[in-house]
Design a protein around this motif. Structure first.
Motif, PDB file in Angstrom:
ATOM      1  N   ASP A  57       0.782  -1.094   0.122  1.00  0.00           N
ATOM      2  CA  ASP A  57      -0.015   0.001   0.024  1.00  0.00           C
ATOM      3  C   ASP A  57       0.754   1.201   0.034  1.00  0.00           C
ATOM      4  OD1 ASP A  57      -2.326  -1.598   0.220  1.00  0.00           O
ATOM      5  OD2 ASP A  57      -2.264  -1.406   2.227  1.00  0.00           O
ATOM      6  N   ARG A  58       2.170   1.186   0.470  1.00  0.00           N
ATOM      7  CA  ARG A  58       2.924   2.226   0.549  1.00  0.00           C
ATOM      8  C   ARG A  58       3.796   2.578  -0.725  1.00  0.00           C
ATOM      9  NH1 ARG A  58       1.619   5.868   2.850  1.00  0.00           N
ATOM     10  NH2 ARG A  58       3.598   6.916   3.232  1.00  0.00           N
ATOM     11  N   ARG A  59       3.787   1.478  -1.575  1.00  0.00           N
ATOM     12  CA  ARG A  59       4.525   1.473  -2.846  1.00  0.00           C
ATOM     13  C   ARG A  59       4.588   2.780  -3.599  1.00  0.00           C
ATOM     14  NH1 ARG A  59       3.161  -3.232  -5.407  1.00  0.00           N
ATOM     15  NH2 ARG A  59       4.570  -4.220  -4.299  1.00  0.00           N
ATOM     16  N   PRO A  60       3.355   3.400  -3.902  1.00  0.00           N
ATOM     17  CA  PRO A  60       3.242   5.062  -4.492  1.00  0.00           C
ATOM     18  C   PRO A  60       4.281   5.948  -3.749  1.00  0.00           C
ATOM     19  CG  PRO A  60       1.114   4.050  -4.363  1.00  0.00           C
ATOM     20  CD  PRO A  60       1.931   3.173  -3.498  1.00  0.00           C
ATOM     21  N   ALA A  61       4.077   5.869  -2.214  1.00  0.00           N
ATOM     22  CA  ALA A  61       4.907   7.009  -1.413  1.00  0.00           C
ATOM     23  C   ALA A  61       6.444   6.570  -1.839  1.00  0.00           C
ATOM     24  CB  ALA A  61       4.473   6.994  -0.322  1.00  0.00           C
ATOM     25  N   LEU A  62       6.715   5.220  -1.765  1.00  0.00           N
ATOM     26  CA  LEU A  62       8.093   4.874  -1.701  1.00  0.00           C
ATOM     27  C   LEU A  62       8.697   5.371  -3.096  1.00  0.00           C
ATOM     28  CD1 LEU A  62       7.848   1.354   0.113  1.00  0.00           C
ATOM     29  CD2 LEU A  62       8.663   3.535   0.954  1.00  0.00           C
ATOM     30  N   GLN A  63       7.802   4.757  -4.224  1.00  0.00           N
ATOM     31  CA  GLN A  63       8.272   5.432  -5.742  1.00  0.00           C
ATOM     32  C   GLN A  63       8.487   6.732  -5.562  1.00  0.00           C
ATOM     33  OE1 GLN A  63       5.199   3.371  -7.775  1.00  0.00           O
ATOM     34  NE2 GLN A  63       6.301   1.237  -8.008  1.00  0.00           N
ATOM     35  N   GLU A  64       7.723   7.618  -5.362  1.00  0.00           N
ATOM     36  CA  GLU A  64       7.932   8.953  -5.274  1.00  0.00           C
ATOM     37  C   GLU A  64       9.281   9.355  -4.643  1.00  0.00           C
ATOM     38  OE1 GLU A  64       7.819  12.876  -6.166  1.00  0.00           O
ATOM     39  OE2 GLU A  64       6.469  11.341  -7.301  1.00  0.00           O
ATOM     40  N   ALA A  65       9.339   8.906  -3.474  1.00  0.00           N
ATOM     41  CA  ALA A  65      10.558   9.216  -2.815  1.00  0.00           C
ATOM     42  C   ALA A  65      11.693   8.878  -3.775  1.00  0.00           C
ATOM     43  CB  ALA A  65      10.589   8.556  -1.227  1.00  0.00           C
ATOM     44  N   ALA A  66      11.876   7.538  -4.018  1.00  0.00           N
ATOM     45  CA  ALA A  66      12.968   7.369  -5.024  1.00  0.00           C
ATOM     46  C   ALA A  66      13.235   8.023  -6.050  1.00  0.00           C
ATOM     47  CB  ALA A  66      12.478   5.907  -5.426  1.00  0.00           C
ATOM     48  N   ARG A  67      12.158   8.674  -6.837  1.00  0.00           N
ATOM     49  CA  ARG A  67      12.214   9.497  -7.927  1.00  0.00           C
ATOM     50  C   ARG A  67      12.868  10.804  -7.363  1.00  0.00           C
ATOM     51  NH1 ARG A  67       7.442   7.122  -9.746  1.00  0.00           N
ATOM     52  NH2 ARG A  67       6.007   8.386  -8.653  1.00  0.00           N
ATOM     53  N   ARG A  68      12.523  11.469  -6.174  1.00  0.00           N
ATOM     54  CA  ARG A  68      13.086  12.592  -5.851  1.00  0.00           C
ATOM     55  C   ARG A  68      14.487  12.556  -5.517  1.00  0.00           C
ATOM     56  NH1 ARG A  68       8.484  12.822  -2.483  1.00  0.00           N
ATOM     57  NH2 ARG A  68       9.497  12.020  -0.591  1.00  0.00           N
ATOM     58  N   ARG A  69      14.870  11.343  -4.701  1.00  0.00           N
ATOM     59  CA  ARG A  69      16.221  10.973  -4.530  1.00  0.00           C
ATOM     60  C   ARG A  69      17.190  10.905  -5.735  1.00  0.00           C
ATOM     61  NH1 ARG A  69      14.030   7.769  -0.802  1.00  0.00           N
ATOM     62  NH2 ARG A  69      14.325   5.853  -1.805  1.00  0.00           N
ATOM     63  N   THR A  70      16.480  10.151  -6.775  1.00  0.00           N
ATOM     64  CA  THR A  70      17.349  10.138  -8.015  1.00  0.00           C
ATOM     65  C   THR A  70      17.645  11.297  -8.596  1.00  0.00           C
ATOM     66  OG1 THR A  70      16.478   7.796  -8.323  1.00  0.00           O
ATOM     67  CG2 THR A  70      17.151   9.055 -10.347  1.00  0.00           C
ATOM     68  N   ALA A  71      16.325  12.085  -8.714  1.00  0.00           N
ATOM     69  CA  ALA A  71      16.374  13.658  -9.329  1.00  0.00           C
ATOM     70  C   ALA A  71      17.605  14.517  -8.505  1.00  0.00           C
ATOM     71  CB  ALA A  71      15.032  14.284  -9.239  1.00  0.00           C
ATOM     72  N   ASN A  72      17.618  14.611  -7.198  1.00  0.00           N
ATOM     73  CA  ASN A  72      18.278  15.101  -6.524  1.00  0.00           C
ATOM     74  C   ASN A  72      19.786  14.662  -6.883  1.00  0.00           C
ATOM     75  OD1 ASN A  72      16.382  16.791  -5.469  1.00  0.00           O
ATOM     76  ND2 ASN A  72      16.123  15.461  -3.247  1.00  0.00           N
ATOM     77  N   SER A  73      19.947  13.443  -6.852  1.00  0.00           N
ATOM     78  CA  SER A  73      21.537  12.991  -6.929  1.00  0.00           C
ATOM     79  C   SER A  73      21.749  13.252  -8.468  1.00  0.00           C
ATOM     80  CB  SER A  73      21.719  11.501  -6.879  1.00  0.00           C
ATOM     81  OG  SER A  73      20.926  10.859  -7.877  1.00  0.00           O
ATOM     82  N   VAL A  74      20.954  13.418  -9.562  1.00  0.00           N
ATOM     83  CA  VAL A  74      21.293  13.893 -10.727  1.00  0.00           C
ATOM     84  C   VAL A  74      21.617  15.289 -10.694  1.00  0.00           C
ATOM     85  CG1 VAL A  74      20.551  14.174 -13.029  1.00  0.00           C
ATOM     86  CG2 VAL A  74      20.204  12.039 -12.187  1.00  0.00           C
TER      87      VAL A  74
END
Length: 173
Positions: free
Chosen positions: A150-167
């Motif tokens: 159930d938390r998958r959407p929140a986890l995926q969004e956080a991963a996208r933000r971390r990836t964008a920040n590292s880029v």
């Protein structure tokens, strides 16, 4: 923590990794995603060694739930967060002792945590793992049962933000 990177997108230390293969690796991967999501709002949780220890403790609780429910591999995503809180609070050391942590994925952290059980160092890690799960429950809202899936959407969004920040960091922005 895991020398054999077990996350599809990013390893425990920011490296690319392979997909999990065992139920233990799935449990650790799920725990790591839950911890990383909470670390976005509480950066201290993302620091070592607390992060790896919290991941192993939470992974052990997830693994125990999966074993008790005869879930395998990706089935760990069906773990109800409320039950994980109970396991972390009432059966943390037995979950650690039962988990199949390996030399390259959690055995060192498990040994340290079992040794620290009953002392303040263990209490910090246990409180951190409980806080991670409670934060997810609070964020999910008033649902009766909230699972890792159930938390998958929140986890995926956080991963996208971390990836964008590292880029952005890599590009000097």
């Amino acid at each position: 923590m895991c020398n054999r990177r077990v996350r599809k997108s990013e390893g425990m230390d920011g490296e690319k990794g392979r997909a999990p293969r065992t139920t233990w690796e799935y449990a650790v991967s799920a725990a790591d995603q839950l911890v990383l999501w909470h670390a976005d709002s509480n950066p201290g949780i993302g620091k070592q060694p607390l992060r790896h220890q919290a991941v192993v403790l939470l992974g052990a609780a997830i693994y125990q739930w999966a074993s008790d429910e005869r879930q395998h591999g990706p089935g760990v995503a069906d773990a109800p967060l409320g039950l994980l809180i109970n396991l972390l609070r009432d059966q943390a050391v037995s979950a650690l002792e039962r988990c199949p942590a390996t030399a390259d994925c959690g055995a060192e952290e498990r040994a340290l945590l079992v040794h620290a059980y009953g002392g303040p160092a263990f209490d910090v890690v246990q409180h951190t793992a409980l806080d991670v799960v409670q934060h997810h429950l609070n964020d999910a809202g008033p649902a009766t049962t909230v699972t890792i899936a159930d938390r998958r959407p929140a986890l995926q969004e956080a991963a996208r933000r971390r990836t964008a920040n590292s880029v952005q960091d890599d590009e000097g922005f």
